[in-house]
Design an enzyme around this catalytic site. Structure first.
Site, mmCIF file in Angstrom:
data_model
loop_
_atom_site.group_PDB
_atom_site.id
_atom_site.type_symbol
_atom_site.label_atom_id
_atom_site.label_comp_id
_atom_site.label_asym_id
_atom_site.label_seq_id
_atom_site.Cartn_x
_atom_site.Cartn_y
_atom_site.Cartn_z
ATOM 1 N N LYS A 31 38.806 56.041 37.469
ATOM 2 C CA LYS A 31 39.898 56.001 37.718
ATOM 3 C C LYS A 31 40.958 54.841 38.086
ATOM 4 C CE LYS A 31 39.897 53.664 42.817
ATOM 5 N NZ LYS A 31 39.838 53.097 44.182
ATOM 6 N N LYS A 37 31.174 48.020 42.929
ATOM 7 C CA LYS A 37 32.054 46.518 42.932
ATOM 8 C C LYS A 37 30.464 45.939 43.492
ATOM 9 C CE LYS A 37 35.698 46.364 43.826
ATOM 10 N NZ LYS A 37 37.152 47.108 45.264
ATOM 11 N N LYS A 83 43.241 48.667 40.615
ATOM 12 C CA LYS A 83 43.866 47.095 40.689
ATOM 13 C C LYS A 83 43.093 46.496 40.039
ATOM 14 C CE LYS A 83 45.539 47.490 45.136
ATOM 15 N NZ LYS A 83 44.366 48.590 45.933
#
Ligand code: AQP
Length: 334
Positions: free
Chosen positions: A201, A119, A204
């Site tokens: 993966k 992130k 969102k």
């Protein structure tokens, strides 16, 4: 340390961030498993809005998404008479316990978290102190309720291991206050991959690779028909063909319970990828139909959702308060 619940069943805790629209990875990796096992356990399922704000969120959208996520939990089949559903920020002890854990967790443990590193690399200078502290907040969520099991997707394994380390360190340093929980990760569907890049993966933060639970049927069909696959022909579960493997995994998980990989391969014998995509599209449209209709029904009475969330928080707060008080006292606070 055993934590018998009022029902004598195992207590499970899990949560999802209201940080984007819900996708099939959230459903097959988490929510569907919660629903399937809900009558076997004592369930606490949270909408983790404090986690969502570790990256920038639009306040109104966040508020709306928290309610929408509650509706998705219900629309997917969670029974509120058996399951406490609540919003994390409605129980203040989550933030309070997280602070204690921030203070006892060595920096090296936090720095090792791969999700943090990914992130941080993605959002660079916008990355907050809260993002580094995310796993300690997650540990607080789980340990406050003395949970036995945490049903999650494979991507959360490292966070659950850190939660166990924090519980063990706390108990070692201050006395036996916290239950050491286990990750409950199913072998199939634990990692649903992006339709656009099946080596990553479904997430969102990458909506293009997602099948969204509330997508209308024509959008669902078109996303599946455009899913990236290789140029092979034979339809079978094959680790070296990640796009195909992902589509077959979704097909198997949405098929009637007990359907095996062999059943799926037999069904598509002699057929190509086109046939698989077509059938999968219809299976997804049919599979999500009841959830979508139930969601629309629930949206007619937002007041009911507010009541349900308040009731959920009221049910779990005493457990959180009890653990918080014990942890604070053990550390010499107060
Ligand atoms: N692709 C996935 N396959 C299987 N399980 C998944 N989960 C998420 N993606 C997949 C599971 O869903 C639960 C909730 O996850 P979350 O929203 O709290 O956080 P996340 O894992 O970070 O979800 P996203 O979609 O990837 O969000 P962003 O993009 O915001 O980081 C967890 O049980 C997770 O395992």
């Amino acid at each position: 340390m055993s934590t018998p619940t009022h029902s004598g069943k195992k207590r499970v805790f899990s949560g999802i961030q209201p940080s984007g629209e819900m996708h099939l990875g959230n459903y097959l990796g988490a929510i569907k498993n919660w629903v399937d096992a809900q009558y076997d356990n004592d369930n606490i399922f949270c909408i983790v809005d404090l986690h969502a704000i570790t990256v920038p969120q639009d306040p109104q959208t966040l508020h709306r998404r928290s309610r929408d996520l509650a509706k998705i939990y219900l629309a997917a089949g969670l029974d509120p008479s058996r399951t406490a559903i609540f919003i994390q920020s409605h129980v203040k002890e989550h933030a309070e316990m997280a602070w204690l854990f921030n203070c006892i967790t060595p920096m090296g443990w936090a720095n090792r978290m791969t999700q943090f590193k990914e992130k941080q690399a993605e959002i660079k200078e916008r990355s907050s102190v809260g993002l580094l502290a995310y796993p300690m907040l997650m540990a607080a969520d789980i340990l406050l309720y003395q949970a036995d099991g945490v049903p999650v997707g494979e991507d959360q394994r490292q966070h659950i291991e850190l939660t166990r380390d924090i519980a063990q360190k706390f108990n070692h340093d201050y006395g036996p206050v916290l239950k050491v929980p286990e990750a409950w990760i199913r072998s199939e569907g634990a990692r649903i991959m992006s339709l656009q890049d099946p080596t990553k993966k479904m997430s969102k933060s990458d909506p293009a690779g997602c099948i969204l639970l509330l997508d209308p049927p024509d959008v669902l069909r078109s996303r599946i028909m455009k899913a990236v696959t290789d140029s092979g022909r034979e339809v079978r579960f094959d680790e070296s063909r990640p796009g195909l493997l992902n589509l077959l995994t979704i097909y198997q998980l949405l098929s009637p319970p007990g359907t095996t990989r062999q059943d799926v391969e037999r069904h598509f014998e002699g057929q190509g990828y086109g046939a698989l995509k077509k059938e999968l599209a219809e299976l997804v449209v049919e599979g999500l139909g009841p959830l979508q209709r139930h969601f629309a029904e629930l949206s007619k009475d937002e007041g009911h959702i507010e009541d349900l969330l308040k009731n959920g928080a009221d049910r779990v707060r005493p457990i959180a308060q009890q653990t918080m008080a014990a942890a604070a006292a053990a550390m010499g606070l107060g």
